[in-house]
Design a protein around this motif. Sequence first.
Motif, PDB file in Angstrom:
ATOM      1  N   PRO A 121       6.135   4.817  -0.749  1.00  0.00           N
ATOM      2  CA  PRO A 121       5.025   5.647  -1.217  1.00  0.00           C
ATOM      3  C   PRO A 121       4.152   5.002  -2.284  1.00  0.00           C
ATOM      4  O   PRO A 121       3.025   5.466  -2.516  1.00  0.00           O
ATOM      5  N   ALA A 122       4.636   3.935  -2.920  1.00  0.00           N
ATOM      6  CA  ALA A 122       3.828   3.284  -3.960  1.00  0.00           C
ATOM      7  C   ALA A 122       3.041   2.087  -3.424  1.00  0.00           C
ATOM      8  O   ALA A 122       2.237   1.502  -4.153  1.00  0.00           O
ATOM      9  N   ALA A 123       3.278   1.716  -2.176  1.00  0.00           N
ATOM     10  CA  ALA A 123       2.632   0.521  -1.622  1.00  0.00           C
ATOM     11  C   ALA A 123       1.170   0.792  -1.289  1.00  0.00           C
ATOM     12  O   ALA A 123       0.804   1.882  -0.847  1.00  0.00           O
ATOM     13  N   ARG A 124       0.335  -0.229  -1.465  1.00  0.00           N
ATOM     14  CA  ARG A 124      -1.056  -0.147  -1.019  1.00  0.00           C
ATOM     15  C   ARG A 124      -1.075  -0.305   0.501  1.00  0.00           C
ATOM     16  O   ARG A 124      -0.326  -1.113   1.058  1.00  0.00           O
ATOM     17  N   LEU A 125      -1.922   0.445   1.169  1.00  0.00           N
ATOM     18  CA  LEU A 125      -1.966   0.444   2.633  1.00  0.00           C
ATOM     19  C   LEU A 125      -3.304  -0.099   3.108  1.00  0.00           C
ATOM     20  O   LEU A 125      -4.359   0.463   2.787  1.00  0.00           O
ATOM     21  N   VAL A 126      -3.257  -1.164   3.880  1.00  0.00           N
ATOM     22  CA  VAL A 126      -4.470  -1.772   4.409  1.00  0.00           C
ATOM     23  C   VAL A 126      -4.419  -1.719   5.931  1.00  0.00           C
ATOM     24  O   VAL A 126      -3.424  -2.135   6.537  1.00  0.00           O
ATOM     25  N   PHE A 127      -5.465  -1.208   6.533  1.00  0.00           N
ATOM     26  CA  PHE A 127      -5.616  -1.309   7.987  1.00  0.00           C
ATOM     27  C   PHE A 127      -6.802  -2.214   8.252  1.00  0.00           C
ATOM     28  O   PHE A 127      -7.921  -1.939   7.816  1.00  0.00           O
ATOM     29  N   SER A 128      -6.555  -3.300   8.990  1.00  0.00           N
ATOM     30  CA  SER A 128      -7.590  -4.300   9.252  1.00  0.00           C
ATOM     31  C   SER A 128      -7.913  -4.316  10.739  1.00  0.00           C
ATOM     32  O   SER A 128      -7.096  -4.736  11.557  1.00  0.00           O
ATOM     33  N   GLY A 129      -9.103  -3.864  11.083  1.00  0.00           N
ATOM     34  CA  GLY A 129      -9.493  -3.856  12.495  1.00  0.00           C
ATOM     35  C   GLY A 129     -10.934  -3.443  12.682  1.00  0.00           C
ATOM     36  O   GLY A 129     -11.308  -2.310  12.369  1.00  0.00           O
ATOM     37  N   GLY A 130     -11.750  -4.362  13.162  1.00  0.00           N
ATOM     38  CA  GLY A 130     -13.138  -4.059  13.482  1.00  0.00           C
ATOM     39  C   GLY A 130     -13.291  -3.767  14.950  1.00  0.00           C
ATOM     40  O   GLY A 130     -12.387  -3.236  15.603  1.00  0.00           O
ATOM     41  N   SER A 131     -14.409  -4.142  15.508  1.00  0.00           N
ATOM     42  CA  SER A 131     -14.665  -3.946  16.925  1.00  0.00           C
ATOM     43  C   SER A 131     -14.352  -5.224  17.681  1.00  0.00           C
ATOM     44  O   SER A 131     -14.689  -6.315  17.232  1.00  0.00           O
ATOM     45  N   THR A 156      -6.316   9.177   1.553  1.00  0.00           N
ATOM     46  CA  THR A 156      -6.600   8.713   0.195  1.00  0.00           C
ATOM     47  C   THR A 156      -5.877   7.416  -0.147  1.00  0.00           C
ATOM     48  O   THR A 156      -6.272   6.720  -1.085  1.00  0.00           O
ATOM     49  N   ARG A 157      -4.836   7.081   0.615  1.00  0.00           N
ATOM     50  CA  ARG A 157      -4.102   5.834   0.339  1.00  0.00           C
ATOM     51  C   ARG A 157      -4.634   4.649   1.130  1.00  0.00           C
ATOM     52  O   ARG A 157      -4.266   3.504   0.850  1.00  0.00           O
ATOM     53  N   LEU A 158      -5.479   4.890   2.110  1.00  0.00           N
ATOM     54  CA  LEU A 158      -5.887   3.828   3.017  1.00  0.00           C
ATOM     55  C   LEU A 158      -6.979   2.945   2.419  1.00  0.00           C
ATOM     56  O   LEU A 158      -7.960   3.425   1.851  1.00  0.00           O
ATOM     57  N   ILE A 159      -6.795   1.647   2.582  1.00  0.00           N
ATOM     58  CA  ILE A 159      -7.828   0.655   2.310  1.00  0.00           C
ATOM     59  C   ILE A 159      -8.231   0.099   3.671  1.00  0.00           C
ATOM     60  O   ILE A 159      -7.404  -0.489   4.378  1.00  0.00           O
ATOM     61  N   LEU A 160      -9.475   0.307   4.060  1.00  0.00           N
ATOM     62  CA  LEU A 160      -9.903  -0.004   5.419  1.00  0.00           C
ATOM     63  C   LEU A 160     -10.790  -1.241   5.460  1.00  0.00           C
ATOM     64  O   LEU A 160     -11.755  -1.353   4.705  1.00  0.00           O
TER      65      LEU A 160
END
Length: 271
Positions: A121-131, A156-160
Amino acid sequence: MFFPASKLIFFLITPSNLCISAILLGLVLAAMTRWRRTGFGVALSGALLLAAAGLSPLSEIALLPLEQRFPAYPADGPAPAGIIVLGGGIEAGLSEARDQVVVNDAGERPIYLADLARRFPAARLVFSGGSGFTAGGIAEADIVSRQADAIGVPRTRLILENRSRNTHENAAFSAALVHPKPGERWLLVTSAWHMPRAIGCFRQAGFAVDAFPVDYRTRGWGDVTHLHGFASDGLLQFDLAIKEWIGLAAYRWSGYTPDWLPAPEPGNESR
């Protein structure tokens, strides 16, 4: 230039496409030219390779060195500072059209985004994906943003990261976005067969990550003794494996990865 060229080359040399093209070309040569024997030989070669790739364990032989390269992250592994999940598991166009999450056969990637978000729950979350299209198309990260509740991830936790079109850009853009600190532990989530190339790209970008492979297509080396019940299953896996091996070579020649087949760093094999 690399991106559109890679899409065209992969289409032309995908084994199933190549085999079908060889069969058709051979039949045309046999029926319409004086090279009758050559034409039949080309057509027969294409048919035999198509059958071997579809029914024999050839696809497992090609996939297993990729999937076995990085071990699974241990269940009791230490909590990471952040988690990066690569796109490729969501059908962005269908998801946009139907206004719901539509996953493909790499759907474990967003599934484990939600699982790891709960576990750490404390980890930063990154989702990396374009087109994945050369022009236009909605980014996978934008679908994740819209459908975060359905996937089970707090928005609120997502870094996109929604600009990347390939693995090289996944790594470069993610590094520029989160600025990882020296000594931080980050997990990289992608398909097991794709992990060597992905790890290589992140290393080349100066971003140290630990592998968290998902989306396995084989059960282990015992699969090399099994035949496929459906040729379509074998062809799908063989196309996937050959595309990935070609991708590894192309990325190494382009300077996107530091090694031909990236491996766990010495002393980190169990991480």
